[in-house]
Scaffold this active site. Sequence first.
Site, mmCIF file in Angstrom:
data_model
loop_
_atom_site.group_PDB
_atom_site.id
_atom_site.type_symbol
_atom_site.label_atom_id
_atom_site.label_comp_id
_atom_site.label_asym_id
_atom_site.label_seq_id
_atom_site.Cartn_x
_atom_site.Cartn_y
_atom_site.Cartn_z
ATOM 1 N N HIS A 72 0.819 -1.215 0.099
ATOM 2 C CA HIS A 72 -0.065 0.028 0.002
ATOM 3 C C HIS A 72 0.843 1.368 -0.075
ATOM 4 C CE1 HIS A 72 -3.909 -1.837 1.600
ATOM 5 N NE2 HIS A 72 -3.667 -2.461 0.539
ATOM 6 N N TYR A 201 -9.050 5.141 7.793
ATOM 7 C CA TYR A 201 -9.283 5.344 8.955
ATOM 8 C C TYR A 201 -10.266 6.572 9.249
ATOM 9 C CZ TYR A 201 -5.065 2.874 10.200
ATOM 10 O OH TYR A 201 -4.148 1.878 10.494
ATOM 11 N N PRO A 293 -4.251 -0.469 18.918
ATOM 12 C CA PRO A 293 -3.941 -0.770 17.715
ATOM 13 C C PRO A 293 -4.087 0.177 16.347
ATOM 14 C CG PRO A 293 -5.965 -1.843 18.206
ATOM 15 C CD PRO A 293 -5.453 -1.118 19.458
ATOM 16 N N TYR A 385 3.917 6.300 10.624
ATOM 17 C CA TYR A 385 3.224 5.214 10.042
ATOM 18 C C TYR A 385 3.885 4.110 9.581
ATOM 19 C CZ TYR A 385 -1.045 2.720 8.880
ATOM 20 O OH TYR A 385 -2.014 1.645 8.668
#
Length: 392
Positions: A72, A201, A293, A385
């Site tokens: 990704h 998200y 998470p 990230y």
Amino acid sequence: MRTTIGIIGGGPAGLLLARLLHRAGIDCVVLESRTRAYAEHRQRAGMLEQGTVDALRECGAADRLEVDGLVHNGIELRFDRERHHIDFPVLTGGRTVTIYAQTEIVKDLIALQLADGPQLLFEAEAVAIERPESDTPVVRFVHQGREQSLTCDWVVGCDGFHGIARDTFPAALSRTYEHDYPYSWLGVLADVPPSCEELIYARGEGGFALHSMRSPSVSRLYLQVPNETFPDDWPDERIWDELSARFAIDADWHLERGPITAKSVTPMRSYVHEPMRHGRLLLAGDAAHIVPPTGAKGLNLAVSDVRLAARALIELHRTGSAQLLDRYSELCLDRVWQATRFSYDMTRMLHADPDGDAFEHRLQLARLRRITASRPAAAELAANYTGLPLPL
Ligand code: RFL
Ligand code: PHB
């Protein structure tokens, strides 16, 4: 029994450590309390940083990942009924992430280990670690109903958050830091192709939702729910309705529905145990720290701990120098606190606080808007990230 490195726990941390040591010619034994089937089917993480993929590649455990892993180039943030793409390669100088389930990593590592060693015992539960301060620590464990002992040069506790290794540290040495969040995640697996190409998200009106995936035909979705929620409180239709509402945007997009095959609720917690070494006992992964998470950091942190542990133990084996081992705790904890900070910030920015007010909601939206409007702000999210560099 006698070995050089005794590893407690056959999760991703313990299995990867065993692989790295085995390839360096260092003898070790892995004790796993559960059955093989249980270890291979525990639904958990899915997002791998580049460094995690590299580590699996380096130890020859990435054959299936190369074929089935989904690379990704970014994530999507949704709020105020808008969608925003965060482009990782552009913001980080080429870094990407890979979607490949933790269950599959565990299957790959178990298959390799059973094929050519080192020894891996299932249903072998460690019950005590004796003399961690001495040159010969001993792990007492119960296997097939019989208590046995494993004498080692070093012991590594990779036994997860509910393991025993952390409790072996003297109370006077241990410092713990904890934070509980006022919400949990309801996670589902569904037999339906993902409705997106990247992870979404979303900070929806009713709270947080995450759209992830396991393969081109299986979706993984999460929904913020109140603490103490039972999965059965949420019939499938209610889950899909709530997910659709939280992902809703003004553009033409809709969430595909399909049969839900697994459903579970996970509380959210941050926890750090310091230090991560006592005498000849090291902690790695969830045994030492857990994060909520939202930042997708737990598995990746477990892998970076293990890479450092392997390097330090290999250096000792090859050169006799314990220099890296002496810095193990400090080097790991630096990354651990960065991941703890990032996971906390992502969690707080994206979830509806049941005790929060309209002012805090506006601040969340301002933070999200800043990330989508400012390249340095987006680059900061992307760097964290995709994974901060290892310190060595
Ligand atoms: P594990 O996986 O808990 O493995 C520990 C192993 O030790 C065994 N054990 C013992 N064995 C012998 N004797 C004893 N006394 C023992 N006590 C325990 C256990 O049976 C088990 O097999 O820890 P490890 O290896 O440190 O790995 C950590 C990861 O599992 C965890 O951090 C991640 O799953 C967290 N996580 C995520 N991390 C990511 O990096 N990316 C993600 O996308 C991500 N998503 C998630 C997640 C965790 C989640 N849950 C369920 C908490 C999503 C969810 C919903
Ligand atoms: C997952 O795919 O399970 C997953 C992905 C990203 C997260 C958490 C979980 O932040």
